[in-house]
Design a protein around this motif. Structure first.
Motif, PDB file in Angstrom:
ATOM      1  N   ASN A 287       0.818  -1.217   0.000  1.00 18.09           N
ATOM      2  CA  ASN A 287       0.000   0.000   0.000  1.00 18.09           C
ATOM      3  C   ASN A 287       0.856   1.273   0.000  1.00 18.09           C
ATOM      4  O   ASN A 287       0.517   2.263   0.652  1.00 18.09           O
ATOM      5  N   CYS A 288       1.954   1.237  -0.742  1.00 16.77           N
ATOM      6  CA  CYS A 288       2.875   2.378  -0.736  1.00 16.77           C
ATOM      7  C   CYS A 288       2.397   3.517  -1.635  1.00 16.77           C
ATOM      8  O   CYS A 288       2.865   4.649  -1.507  1.00 16.77           O
ATOM      9  N   GLY A 289       1.507   3.239  -2.599  1.00 14.11           N
ATOM     10  CA  GLY A 289       0.970   4.285  -3.454  1.00 14.11           C
ATOM     11  C   GLY A 289       1.863   4.687  -4.612  1.00 14.11           C
ATOM     12  O   GLY A 289       1.512   5.603  -5.373  1.00 14.11           O
ATOM     13  N   GLY A 307      -7.039   8.377 -11.136  1.00 13.09           N
ATOM     14  CA  GLY A 307      -7.738   7.445 -10.262  1.00 13.09           C
ATOM     15  C   GLY A 307      -7.977   6.085 -10.861  1.00 13.09           C
ATOM     16  O   GLY A 307      -8.747   5.304 -10.301  1.00 13.09           O
ATOM     17  N   LEU A 308      -7.337   5.757 -11.993  1.00 15.66           N
ATOM     18  CA  LEU A 308      -7.459   4.404 -12.522  1.00 15.66           C
ATOM     19  C   LEU A 308      -6.920   3.407 -11.502  1.00 15.66           C
ATOM     20  O   LEU A 308      -7.475   2.334 -11.290  1.00 15.66           O
ATOM     21  N   ILE A 309      -5.815   3.772 -10.877  1.00 14.03           N
ATOM     22  CA  ILE A 309      -5.312   3.062  -9.691  1.00 14.03           C
ATOM     23  C   ILE A 309      -5.393   4.057  -8.538  1.00 14.03           C
ATOM     24  O   ILE A 309      -4.883   5.170  -8.635  1.00 14.03           O
ATOM     25  N   ARG A 310      -6.020   3.660  -7.453  1.00 16.10           N
ATOM     26  CA  ARG A 310      -6.245   4.602  -6.359  1.00 16.10           C
ATOM     27  C   ARG A 310      -6.488   3.835  -5.060  1.00 16.10           C
ATOM     28  O   ARG A 310      -6.674   2.615  -5.069  1.00 16.10           O
ATOM     29  N   TYR A 311      -6.487   4.587  -3.961  1.00 17.63           N
ATOM     30  CA  TYR A 311      -6.906   4.015  -2.677  1.00 17.63           C
ATOM     31  C   TYR A 311      -8.428   3.971  -2.682  1.00 17.63           C
ATOM     32  O   TYR A 311      -9.091   5.001  -2.809  1.00 17.63           O
TER      33      TYR A 311
END
Length: 457
Positions: A287-289, A307-311
Motif C-alpha cells: 500500500n505504498c501508493g 484514479g485508474l489506480i487509487r486508494y
C-alpha cells in the motif's frame, strides 16, 4: 507416474519459482512526497535522538549493564516493565486500527525495511542510472567501467549500513564516546562486533533481501489480511474502467473498444515488491501508493481522469463503526492504564529484609532488638535524602541515624537495629517501616515482623 497429468486440485503445496531481481523505477508524485517527508522525519529522529543531551547525560539511552532506560528526565528500571508492556499494547492496537482503515500503510510509509530499501535504491539509481540501465549493466560482461560502478555502489551501501549500525548501537553506548572510539579503534571488540553485525544486517536487508523480507519473512504480511474489511481503503485497480487495456498514441482519440489502461507497465516497474496491481488484491502489496503516482502521471499525459489506480474501499461497511468503537475503547483503556501507572510510579524502591541469623536479641540496655537490612534504590537522576521511621509497637524505635542519602541511580544498603524497651505481649508482631523522600514528601510503606521471644517462628 506422469507428473504432468496431476491437476491443480490435487496439489497440496506449491512452491513458486524464485523471482528475478526487481529493478525499482523511481517515481515522483503526491504519495511519494508524503513518504519522503515522513522518512526524513523518522530517519532524522533516529539519527539525532542519541546526540541530544539532557541534565549532563545522553537524553535517550539503554544502559544494559545497569538495566535502565533514560528518556530525558525519566529513568526506567526493570521494576517499570509494565509501561513497556502497555506501550507495546498501545502500538499494536494503533497499528491494527490503521491497518483496518488503510491496509498496510505502515509497511509502505514507515517500516524501516521499506525506508532503507528505497534509500538503497536511491543510491543505486544515482550510480547506475535508471532501472533499465541497471538491468542492462547486470547483463553486460565484466569490464573496468562495470567494476567501477559496482564497487562505488556497494561502497556507498556499506557506508550507509555502517552509519546505521553505529547509530543503532549509540542507543546502548554513549554516542560521543562510541563514534570517537570506533574510528580510532579504541572501542572494545564486543562493541565493534555489534556495530559490524547490525551494519551487515542492514546491508543484506536493504541491498539484497529487499522485497523478500516483506513477502516471505515478515509475519505481518501473512496475517494482516485478517484485519481487512469491506471499508478498508486499499490500493486497487479499476478494472471496469481500465479494461480492455492496450497501447495507443497520446495524440489519438481513445478507441471505443478499449479502456483507459494503456498497458505501459509503469505501475509494475515502480512497485518495490514487484507485483502487478492489475491482477487484483495481493498479500505482498504494501500500500505504498507508488503505482498510484505512476498511473496518475500517465493519465495526465493522455488527458484521462486520474484514479485508474487509487486508494479505494469495496464498500462503506455498516459494521465499520463497531470496529472504530472497539479499537477506540482499547486505545483509551490502554492510555488510561498508562496514566494510572505514571500517577502511581515512585522515584525510588525500597525493600526490607530481616536478619535471619538472629531473629531477636537483648542489647546492652536490656531492650529487645531486631536487625533489618533496608535496600533503597534511587530511580531519579538526582541525589535524594530519605527519612526512615517505624511503628507498630509502643516504644518501638530505630537505634542510630534515621536519615540516609542515596545518589542518582544508586542502590543503598542500610543496616537498622530496631528495639522496644518493654517485652511485648505477643512474641511476633507486625510492624511498618515508612521511608519518606524529604524534598517531595513521597513515601513508601513496607511491612515486616518484629520477634520478641523464642517460639514465635
Amino acid at each position: 507416474m506422469d507428473h504432468s497429468s496431476i491437476s491443480e486440485q490435487h496439489i497440496i503445496l506449491k512452491v513458486p519459482a524464485s523471482p528475478a531481481k526487481i529493478y525499482i523505477r523511481e517515481q515522483s508524485g503526491r504519495f511519494q512526497r508524503i513518504r519522503r517527508y515522513l522518512n526524513f522525519l523518522l530517519v532524522g529522529l533516529f539519527v539525532l535522538l542519541p546526540l541530544l543531551h539532557f541534565n549532563g547525560r545522553q537524553a535517550v539511552q539503554f544502559d544494559i549493564g545497569q538495566q535502565t532506560l533514560d528518556v530525558f528526565f525519566v529513568t526506567l528500571y526493570p521494576h517499570d516493565l509494565a509501561i513497556f508492556a502497555l506501550l507495546f499494547i498501545l502500538g499494536a492496537f494503533l497499528l491494527f486500527y490503521v491497518t483496518q482503515l488503510y491496509g498496510r500503510v505502515w509497511c509502505g510509509y514507515a517500516c524501516p525495511q521499506t525506508v532503507w530499501t528505497l534509500m538503497f535504491n536511491w543510491v543505486e539509481r544515482r550510480v547506475e542510472g535508471s532501472q533499465s540501465h541497471s538491468r542492462t549493466l547486470d547483463k553486460q560482461p565484466w569490464s573496468s567501467a562495470k567494476l567501477a560502478k559496482k564497487a562505488l555502489k556497494h561502497s556507498l551501501w556499506g557506508a550507509l549500513s555502517l552509519a546505521t549500525g553505529l547509530v543503532f548501537i549509540s542507543y546502548f553506548v554513549p554516542a560521543r564516546q562510541l563514534y570517537s572510539s570506533f574510528f580510532t579503534l579504541e572501542a572494545s571488540l564486543l562493541i565493534q562486533g555489534w556495530v559490524w553485525f547490525f551494519a551487515a544486517c542492514t546491508y543484506i536487508n536493504g541491498g539484497w533481501l529487499r522485497e523478500k523480507m516483506c513477502q516471505h519473512i515478515c509475519p505481518y504480511s501473512r496475517f494482516q489480511s485478517a484485519m481487512f474489511q469491506k471499508s478498508t481503503k486499499l490500493v486497487a485497480y479499476d478494472a471496469a474502467r481500465g479494461e480492455s487495456r492496450g497501447p495507443r498514441k497520446r495524440s489519438a482519440a481513445k478507441p471505443q473498444d478499449m479502456g483507459d489502461c494503456i498497458d505501459c507497465t509503469l505501475c509494475v516497474q515502480v512497485c518495490p515488491v514487484g507485483i502487478d496491481i492489475r491482477d487484483g488484491l495481493q498479500y505482498a502489496c504494501i500500500n505504498c501508493g507508488l503505482c498510484v503516482d505512476a498511473c496518475d502521471a500517465t493519465m495526465d499525459k493522455f488527458n484521462y481522469p486520474k484514479g485508474l489506480i487509487r486508494y479505494a474501499a469495496e464498500s462503506g461497511s455498516k459494521t465499520a463503526w463497531a470496529a472504530h468503537l472497539g479499537y477506540g475503547a482499547a486505545v483509551l483503556l490502554t492510555v488510561t492504564m498508562m496514566f494510572a501507572w505514571a500517577m502511581h510510579r515512585h522515584d525510588f524502591e525500597v525493600s526490607v529484609i530481616r536478619d535471619r541469623q538472629s531473629l531477636y536479641r537483648i542489647n546492652n540496655q536490656g531492650d529487645i532488638e531486631n536487625t533489618f537490612v533496608l535496600k533503597t534504590l534511587n530511580k531519579s537522576q538526582h541525589s535524594k535524602h530519605y527519612r526512615i521511621r517505624v511503628d507498630g509497637l509502643n516504644g518501638l524505635q530505630i537505634q542510630g541515624p534515621t536519615q540516609i542519602e542515596v545518589g542518582a541511580g544508586e542502590h543503598a544498603t542500610t543496616a537498622l537495629a530496631v528495639s522496644v524497651p518493654d517485652t511485648p505481649e505477643q512474641k511476633k508482631t507486625d510492624i511498618h517501616f515508612y521511608i519518606e523522600e524529604l524534598a517531595s514528601g513521597e513515601s513508601l510503606t513496607r511491612e515486616t515482623i518484629f520477634y520478641a521471644g523464642s517460639g514465635a517462628w
